[in-house]
Design an enzyme around this catalytic site. Structure first.
Site, PDB file in Angstrom:
ATOM      1  N   LYS A 121       0.828  -1.211   0.000  1.00 46.69           N
ATOM      2  CA  LYS A 121       0.000   0.000   0.000  1.00 46.69           C
ATOM      3  C   LYS A 121       0.862   1.261   0.000  1.00 46.69           C
ATOM      4  CE  LYS A 121      -2.563   2.852   2.845  1.00 46.69           C
ATOM      5  NZ  LYS A 121      -2.708   3.157   4.256  1.00 46.69           N
ATOM      6  N   ASP A 139      -6.901   1.645   1.326  1.00 45.19           N
ATOM      7  CA  ASP A 139      -6.846   1.818   2.778  1.00 45.19           C
ATOM      8  C   ASP A 139      -8.177   1.347   3.369  1.00 45.19           C
ATOM      9  OD1 ASP A 139      -8.692   3.797   2.214  1.00 45.19           O
ATOM     10  OD2 ASP A 139      -7.754   5.288   3.513  1.00 45.19           O
TER      11      ASP A 139
END
Length: 219
Positions: A121, A139
Site C-alpha cells: 500500500k 486503505d
C-alpha cells in the site's frame, strides 16, 4: 442499475463532490511522501502532519536522515505510534536509498517493497501521488466503501484492489482512490455512519448492508 451504471454513478458523484482533490499527507517530494506514508500506518493523517515538520526540520532527505540515530528518530515520531519499528524502517530505507538508488526514491513496486517497513500500500501511494504512475492503494476507507457499494466481496484488501482496478478506468485510479478516501471520511465512516448523508451508498449500496442500517427503514 447495472454494475457499469453504478460505477459511472460513483465516478460522476465523486467528481461533483471533489473537483479538486487535496492530498492528505503534507510533503514536498517523493522522499518526504514516502516517510509520511510509512508513518501513517495505524495512525491518522492529522497526527502525521503534526509530526513530519518536526522530523523534516532535522532531516528531509536520506543523507541527513542517516546522520540521526534510530533513537533520535524514534523520539520525534513517538506520537504517531509503532515508533520502534517505524524509526528503524526510516533509518534503514534511507541508508538503502543512498547505497542503491543515489539517494532517490525508486519508481517500481519491486524496488519500493524491498525497502524496510514499506509494504504494497505504501508503495502504491508513492507511485501514484509522487510519480503519477497509475495505482490504486487500498486503505480502510476504500476497503469499506467498495464492499458497501457491492463492488467487492470484502474478504481482503488484495481482492478489493483487484476489483477496483478491474472496475475503474486506469486513467482515473490516482484521483479516484483519493476521492473515495475523502468521501469515506466525510460521508460514509465506519462509526457514526449517517445513511441520510451518504448519497452514494443510499443510491447504489449493497442491499444487505443497507437493510442492516437502522436508518434504512426510515427511508
Amino acid at each position: 442499475m447495472t454494475k457499469q451504471e453504478k460505477v459511472d454513478y460513483v465516478i460522476n458523484k465523486l467528481n461533483e463532490l471533489y473537483p479538486t482533490i487535496p492530498v492528505p499527507l503534507n510533503h514536498k517530494d517523493p522522499y518526504t511522501l514516502l516517510i509520511a506514508v510509512l508513518l501513517s500506518a495505524q495512525s491518522t493523517d492529522v497526527r502525521v502532519n503534526q509530526i513530519t515538520p518536526l522530523l523534516f526540520e532535522k532531516a528531509d532527505n536520506p543523507y541527513d536522515m542517516v546522520k540521526l540515530t534510530v533513537e533520535e528518530i524514534r523520539e520525534i515520531i513517538k506520537p504517531v505510534g509503532l515508533s520502534p519499528m517505524k524509526s528503524k524502517g526510516i533509518h534503514g530505507l534511507s541508508k538503502i536509498l543512498i547505497e542503491k538508488h543515489d539517494g532517490k526514491v525508486p519508481k517500481t513496486y519491486k524496488e519500493l517493497e524491498e525497502l524496510p517497513a514499506v509494504g504494497h500500500k505504501t508503495a502504491a501511494v508513492v507511485l501514484s501521488q509522487a510519480f503519477g504512475i497509475p495505482a490504486f492503494p487500498v486503505d480502510t476507507h476504500i476497503h469499506r466503501l467498495m464492499y458497501r457499494w457491492g463492488f467487492t466481496n470484502g474478504k481482503n484488501v488484495v481482492q478489493t484492489e483487484k476489483d477496483a482496478k478491474r472496475l475503474f478506468p486506469k486513467e482515473l485510479w490516482n484521483d479516484l482512490h483519493l476521492q473515495i478516501i475523502w468521501y469515506g471520511r466525510e460521508y460514509s465512516p465506519a462509526r457514526g455512519w449517517d445513511l441520510n448523508k451518504d448519497i452514494i451508498t443510499r443510491t447504489i449500496g449493497r442491499k444487505s448492508v443497507l437493510k442492516a442500517h437502522p436508518q434504512y427503514l426510515a427511508n
